[in-house]
Design a protein around this motif. Structure first.
Motif, PDB file in Angstrom:
ATOM      1  N   TYR A  94      -3.458  16.470   3.204  1.00 30.41           N
ATOM      2  CA  TYR A  94      -3.432  17.904   4.063  1.00 30.41           C
ATOM      3  C   TYR A  94      -3.511  18.988   2.914  1.00 30.41           C
ATOM      4  CZ  TYR A  94       1.924  17.166   4.219  1.00 30.41           C
ATOM      5  OH  TYR A  94       3.230  16.991   3.607  1.00 30.41           O
ATOM      6  N   ARG A  95      -3.589  20.134   4.179  1.00 35.67           N
ATOM      7  CA  ARG A  95      -4.322  21.147   3.022  1.00 35.67           C
ATOM      8  C   ARG A  95      -2.928  22.347   2.291  1.00 35.67           C
ATOM      9  NH1 ARG A  95      -7.972  20.044   6.630  1.00 35.67           N
ATOM     10  NH2 ARG A  95      -7.001  21.793   7.989  1.00 35.67           N
ATOM     11  N   ASN A 117      -3.071  20.784   9.978  1.00 36.72           N
ATOM     12  CA  ASN A 117      -4.202  19.381   9.907  1.00 36.72           C
ATOM     13  C   ASN A 117      -4.174  18.070  10.930  1.00 36.72           C
ATOM     14  OD1 ASN A 117      -3.808  19.787   6.745  1.00 36.72           O
ATOM     15  ND2 ASN A 117      -2.199  20.464   7.637  1.00 36.72           N
ATOM     16  N   VAL A 121      -3.125  12.408   8.912  1.00 37.26           N
ATOM     17  CA  VAL A 121      -3.230  13.253   7.397  1.00 37.26           C
ATOM     18  C   VAL A 121      -1.995  11.812   6.566  1.00 37.26           C
ATOM     19  CG1 VAL A 121      -3.529  15.256   7.478  1.00 37.26           C
ATOM     20  CG2 VAL A 121      -1.409  14.275   7.864  1.00 37.26           C
TER      21      VAL A 121
END
Length: 214
Positions: A94-95, A117, A121
Motif C-alpha cells: 500500500y501507498r 488502499n 493489500v
C-alpha cells in the motif's frame, strides 16, 4: 470450506473459527496433516490469510500496530516467495507512509490506510472495522504446518511488541533507521519482538533460500 472467486472452480478456501495459543496451533496441525494424508494441493493461485484479533487493544495500541506494519513491509516480503509480491494482485503493497500516519490522530491510522488502499493489500485494515482484526494476506497457500505456525508466531508476537510501545511516535523512532534494511529489521524482531533465536534463524534461512543473500 467454501468457494472463493480467486480460485478455480474446483478450488476451496478454508476459514477457521477464532483460534488461540497452543490449542489453536494444534487444530491447524491436525488440518495440515489431514490435508497431506489425503493429497490436497495448493498452487500459486492460493494464499494463506492470517487474521490477528485486536478486540482487546486500545486505540493507541492499534495505531502502534498499523505503524509497525507500515514500516516493516520490506522485511515481510522477503519471508515469502517472490511471486507473492511481483505477480499477485491480492496482496499488493500500500501507498500510505509512516510519516503520513504521524500527522494524524491515533484513531485515524487504520481509517487512512483503509481509505487510501484496496482491501487486497498485503496488510488489510478493511477487516478491522467489521471484525476488529488486521488481515495479513502476504503468505502463499500452504499445507505445511511449520510454515503456518511460524507465520502465526511471528505476527502475533510482532503485534504484541508494537502494542507495548507508549505511542506510535516512539515505535517510529525505534524503526525508522531500519525501514529499508530488512537484515537489521530481522535482527531487531528476533531479539525484541519474537525473542526466539530458532524462529529468527528459520526465517533467515527461508529468506536466503527464496531471495538470496539480500
Amino acid at each position: 470450506a467454501k468457494a472463493d472467486g480467486s480460485l478455480p472452480r474446483d478450488g476451496v478456501e478454508f476459514a477457521s473459527t477464532v483460534l488461540q495459543g497452543d490449542e489453536g496451533l494444534a487444530v491447524v496441525k491436525d488440518l495440515c496433516e489431514y490435508a497431506e494424508d489425503h493429497g490436497w494441493a495448493v498452487d500459486a493461485r492460493s494464499g494463506f490469510h492470517l487474521h490477528i484479533g485486536l478486540t482487546k487493544d486500545s486505540v493507541t495500541q492499534v495505531a502502534n500496530i498499523a505503524m509497525g506494519y507500515t514500516m516493516t513491509y520490506d522485511l515481510w516480503r522477503l519471508l515469502v516467495p517472490p511471486g507473492r509480491t511481483t505477480n499477485c494482485k491480492y496482496c499488493i503493497q500500500y501507498r500510505t507512509t509512516a510519516k503520513e500516519l504521524l500527522k494524524l490522530d491515533y484513531n485515524r491510522y487504520a481509517a487512512l490506510i483503509t481509505e487510501r488502499n484496496d482491501r487486497r493489500v498485503w496488510c488489510n485494515w478493511h477487516a478491522y472495522k467489521q471484525h476488529a482484526t488486521v488481515e495479513l494476506r502476504l503468505h502463499s497457500g500452504t499445507r505445511n504446518y511449520t510454515k503456518v505456525a511460524n507465520w502465526v508466531k511471528a505476527h502475533t508476537r510482532f503485534c504484541d511488541w508494537c502494542a507495548a510501545f507508549d505511542n506510535p511516535k516512539l515505535l517510529y523512532e525505534r524503526l525508522h533507521a531500519y525501514e529499508r534494511k530488512p537484515r537489521e529489521l530481522l535482527l531487531i524482531l528476533g531479539q525484541e519482538a519474537w525473542k526466539d533465536r530458532e524462529l529468527a534463524r528459520w526465517f533467515r534461512e527461508r529468506s536466503v533460500k527464496l531471495h538470496g543473500e539480500q
